[in-house]
Design a protein around this motif. Structure first.
Motif, PDB file in Angstrom:
ATOM      1  N   TYR B  67       0.842  -1.198   0.000  1.00 25.63           N
ATOM      2  CA  TYR B  67       0.000   0.000   0.000  1.00 25.63           C
ATOM      3  C   TYR B  67       0.874   1.242   0.000  1.00 25.63           C
ATOM      4  O   TYR B  67       2.054   1.197   0.338  1.00 25.63           O
ATOM      5  N   THR B  68       0.273   2.347  -0.399  1.00 28.16           N
ATOM      6  CA  THR B  68       0.952   3.638  -0.383  1.00 28.16           C
ATOM      7  C   THR B  68      -0.123   4.716  -0.432  1.00 28.16           C
ATOM      8  O   THR B  68      -1.313   4.418  -0.304  1.00 28.16           O
ATOM      9  N   ASP B  69       0.297   5.961  -0.592  1.00 28.90           N
ATOM     10  CA  ASP B  69      -0.689   7.021  -0.786  1.00 28.90           C
ATOM     11  C   ASP B  69      -0.183   7.999  -1.835  1.00 28.90           C
ATOM     12  O   ASP B  69       0.948   7.889  -2.301  1.00 28.90           O
ATOM     13  N   ALA B  70      -1.038   8.911  -2.235  1.00 26.28           N
ATOM     14  CA  ALA B  70      -0.683   9.905  -3.249  1.00 26.28           C
ATOM     15  C   ALA B  70      -0.801  11.279  -2.598  1.00 26.28           C
ATOM     16  O   ALA B  70      -1.896  11.808  -2.460  1.00 26.28           O
ATOM     17  N   ARG B  71       0.336  11.819  -2.164  1.00 21.85           N
ATOM     18  CA  ARG B  71       0.302  13.081  -1.428  1.00 21.85           C
ATOM     19  C   ARG B  71       0.054  14.274  -2.340  1.00 21.85           C
ATOM     20  O   ARG B  71      -0.338  15.336  -1.888  1.00 21.85           O
ATOM     21  N   TYR B  72       0.349  14.099  -3.629  1.00 19.36           N
ATOM     22  CA  TYR B  72       0.131  15.171  -4.598  1.00 19.36           C
ATOM     23  C   TYR B  72      -0.921  14.717  -5.596  1.00 19.36           C
ATOM     24  O   TYR B  72      -1.019  13.530  -5.885  1.00 19.36           O
ATOM     25  N   PRO B  74      -2.572  13.296  -8.603  1.00 21.32           N
ATOM     26  CA  PRO B  74      -2.089  12.611  -9.806  1.00 21.32           C
ATOM     27  C   PRO B  74      -2.511  13.387 -11.059  1.00 21.32           C
ATOM     28  O   PRO B  74      -3.524  14.102 -11.021  1.00 21.32           O
ATOM     29  N   PRO B  75      -1.757  13.271 -12.142  1.00 17.07           N
ATOM     30  CA  PRO B  75      -2.079  14.016 -13.363  1.00 17.07           C
ATOM     31  C   PRO B  75      -3.287  13.414 -14.077  1.00 17.07           C
ATOM     32  O   PRO B  75      -3.665  12.279 -13.805  1.00 17.07           O
ATOM     33  N   PRO B  76      -3.926  14.171 -15.009  1.00 15.91           N
ATOM     34  CA  PRO B  76      -4.972  13.583 -15.846  1.00 15.91           C
ATOM     35  C   PRO B  76      -4.394  12.373 -16.575  1.00 15.91           C
ATOM     36  O   PRO B  76      -3.194  12.351 -16.835  1.00 15.91           O
ATOM     37  N   PRO B  77      -5.201  11.380 -16.891  1.00 22.73           N
ATOM     38  CA  PRO B  77      -6.669  11.362 -16.841  1.00 22.73           C
ATOM     39  C   PRO B  77      -7.287  11.116 -15.464  1.00 22.73           C
ATOM     40  O   PRO B  77      -8.489  10.891 -15.400  1.00 22.73           O
ATOM     41  N   PHE B  78      -6.541  11.170 -14.380  1.00 23.88           N
ATOM     42  CA  PHE B  78      -7.171  11.131 -13.064  1.00 23.88           C
ATOM     43  C   PHE B  78      -7.912  12.448 -12.863  1.00 23.88           C
ATOM     44  O   PHE B  78      -7.388  13.507 -13.211  1.00 23.88           O
ATOM     45  N   LEU B  89      -3.751   3.995  -1.615  1.00 24.53           N
ATOM     46  CA  LEU B  89      -3.846   2.917  -2.615  1.00 24.53           C
ATOM     47  C   LEU B  89      -3.424   1.607  -1.987  1.00 24.53           C
ATOM     48  O   LEU B  89      -2.502   1.587  -1.174  1.00 24.53           O
ATOM     49  N   GLN B 104      -8.075   1.885  -4.866  1.00 28.13           N
ATOM     50  CA  GLN B 104      -7.935   2.892  -3.819  1.00 28.13           C
ATOM     51  C   GLN B 104      -8.608   2.344  -2.566  1.00 28.13           C
ATOM     52  O   GLN B 104      -9.558   1.561  -2.651  1.00 28.13           O
ATOM     53  N   LEU B 111      -3.528   5.872   6.230  1.00 27.32           N
ATOM     54  CA  LEU B 111      -2.390   5.010   5.901  1.00 27.32           C
ATOM     55  C   LEU B 111      -1.906   4.227   7.121  1.00 27.32           C
ATOM     56  O   LEU B 111      -1.543   3.055   7.024  1.00 27.32           O
TER      57      LEU B 111
END
Lengths: 399, 148
Positions: B67-72, B74-78, B89, B104, B111
């Motif tokens: 597992y991890t996380d997205a601190r910033y 994410p770019p499109p297409p998100f 995640l 997710q 976390l």
């Protein structure tokens, strides 16, 4: 078909965020490699290009693009794409032209211009493309995958956050002395650990950036080199194998892995299998290796490679690092160039840049980052969609 | 304001059963290899020539592989929420199927409550919305009850 081919010349355009056309970097690197080899461009019989998918049509036909820019010389060409392993595939294709007797001397070039920030998929809705979907449905960036692998090291192998920060410190020291590196700055462990968390447990200074850059090699048959009275560095193996089903480690850009319900997992994971194929082709083992250039897309990934290279047992990578074995002056220096942490990745050029570094090292031309008495070097690289590569290079003039 | 229409963010990959949503996978009729996302044509087991598959629902529970996380953002297409909220995640290993599925975690998951091996369960949450639709996505949530 096996056998040695000679590396006559190497060249690189310095890595950076220059924002210029990738062709310019490739041609600079190619001209430097041709000059280093003392081979005039019109003599080149085969050109292999490593493609970029971010620079429009010229990037998809890179060998033609570079050939035209150098001045059409009638050479046969091939343009290769294999994600991060593109450079190795281009090099292997050129090597096979030489070993088959089709060509005596060949040029291999890769170059890229990259946008800022996370590497994002090529634009346009593609709901059947896993690389598009992993961003759209999960926001799963490349660092997210690297972080999940790093997390497994931390929880299962006892690697610490200090260990992975220490990889960055080591590579920062090495990169200080590399004129082609983009980041030439020493970091303390505290500075690395104070950098912002991006994907837990990976911090900003532990994740490879994306860069502009270019790298090129001139390679030839051993006869061609001998006629010129040379004892060049040689390529002894190039592994470009694919995974074996079922591939059960979640890799870029997987949404799910293969299932191991019907068929047992292969004896070896993909990374070690890529390396093993190179060792077997060169008929050497890890004990013969003097130095390695490995794909440190994250600091933790460098430790994965120590194990894949069989430098230590699975799970012990941090022990090798802690004892100093992988720093310059240690038993088996890794990423003497500074690695991807000092370069940032220029995808089609990176695997070639690794071979350029080994060539300088094995010739004794690496200046302040020189590894003493190096005889064999190996590169290790993995890209998305089942591409990996390893190149084994041998010092010139040894039997 | 009219009620929005519920749609799957990726149609055909999971059910929209609010209480017990399931991932729609497939299984080779000959070698019994499982697939997710669903797979319809040629078995990928190199030792199997089958071209026929059963459509199945995958196990709804599994164990965290990592597992991890997205601190910033994410770019499109998100399609990142504004203001951005960190998302966690997880890659989850399904025991019967012997495969790992990405997802997710639910929006409320922290976390620091996760660990490799922890049991999680499939649920649905809105991934993003437009004027007319809420686009649903499968998420993993830490299992409240006992593991099965």
């Amino acid at each position: 078909m096996t056998g040695s081919v000679a590396i006559l010349g190497v060249g690189m355009h310095p890595w950076g965020k220059w924002g210029r056309n990738f062709v310019e970097y490739g041609v600079r690197a190619a001209r430097d490699a041709l000059e280093d080899a003392a081979v005039p461009w019109p003599e080149i019989q085969f050109v292999a290009g490593a493609n970029t998918v971010r620079c429009g049509y010229p990037g998809y036909v890179s060998a033609a693009t570079f050939s035209q820019a150098l001045g059409w010389n009638g050479a046969r060409i091939v343009s290769c794409y294999a994600a991060c392993a593109s450079g190795s595939q281009a090099l292997d294709t050129a090597r096979m032209q030489i070993l088959s007797g089709q060509a005596d001397v060949a040029l291999v070039v890769g170059a890229d211009t990259t946008p800022k920030g996370f590497l994002a998929p090529v634009k346009g809705d593609r709901p059947d493309d896993p690389d598009w979907l992993r961003f759209h449905l999960f926001g799963a960036t490349n660092p997210a995958y690297f972080a999940m692998h790093a997390r497994r090291r931390l929880e299962l192998y006892g690697t610490t956050e200090e260990d992975i920060a220490a990889v960055r410190v080591k590579n920062g020291q090495n990169g200080l002395h590399n004129p082609n590196a983009r980041y030439r700055k020493a970091f303390t462990k505290e500075e690395v650990l104070a950098s912002p968390m991006v994907c837990d447990p990976l911090r900003l200074f532990e994740i490879c950036a994306t860069s502009d850059g270019g790298a090129a090699l001139v390679i030839s048959s051993m006869d061609y080199a001998r006629h010129r009275g040379l004892q060049p560095v040689t390529i002894e193996a190039i592994s470009t194998i694919t995974p074996t089903f079922p591939s059960t480690r979640l890799e870029l850009p997987d949404i799910a892995t293969d299932s191991a319900a019907a068929l047992a997992m292969p004896a070896m994971n993909f990374k070690p299998a890529v390396i093993q194929a190179a060792y077997e082709e060169a008929a050497i083992g890890p004990e013969d290796i003097s130095l390695a250039e490995v794909y440190d897309l994250s600091t933790a990934m460098e430790l994965d490679w120590y194990e894949a290279l069989q430098l230590c047992p699975e799970g012990d990578g941090q022990l090798l690092l802690r004892e100093g074995a992988t720093q310059i002056g240690g038993r088996i220096p890794v990423n003497a160039s500074g690695g991807l942490s000092c370069f940032g990745e220029a995808v089609p050029a990176q695997a070639l840049a690794q071979v350029c570094e080994l060539t300088w090292q094995l010739r004794g031309q690496a200046g302040q980052r020189q590894v003493a008495n190096a005889t064999y070097g190996i590169t290790a690289n993995e890209g998305l969609f089942g591409h990996g590569s390893a190149v084994i290079v041998k010092q010139g003039g040894i039997v | 304001m009219a009620e929005k229409i519920i749609k799957a963010a990726r149609e055909g990959w999971f059910t929209l059963d609010r209480h017990a949503p399931g991932l729609l996978g497939s299984q080779c009729e000959e070698c019994e290899t499982f697939y997710f996302p669903p797979h319809h044509h040629f078995c990928r087991n190199p030792a199997c020539q089958s071209e026929t598959f059963l459509q199945i629902e995958l196990s709804r529970r599994g164990r965290i592989w990592s597992y991890t996380d997205a601190r910033y953002p994410p770019p499109p297409p998100f399609i990142a929420p504004d203001p951005y909220k960190v998302c966690v995640l997880a890659a989850v290993e399904l025991e019967r199927e012997k495969l790992i599925v990405l997802g997710q975690m639910t929006a409320s998951t922290r976390l620091d409550e996760l660990k490799i091996g922890k049991v999680v369960e499939l649920c649905l949450e809105t991934l993003y919305s437009d004027d007319k639709h809420d686009y649903m996505m499968w998420k993993w949530q830490p299992l409240q009850g006992p593991a099965v």
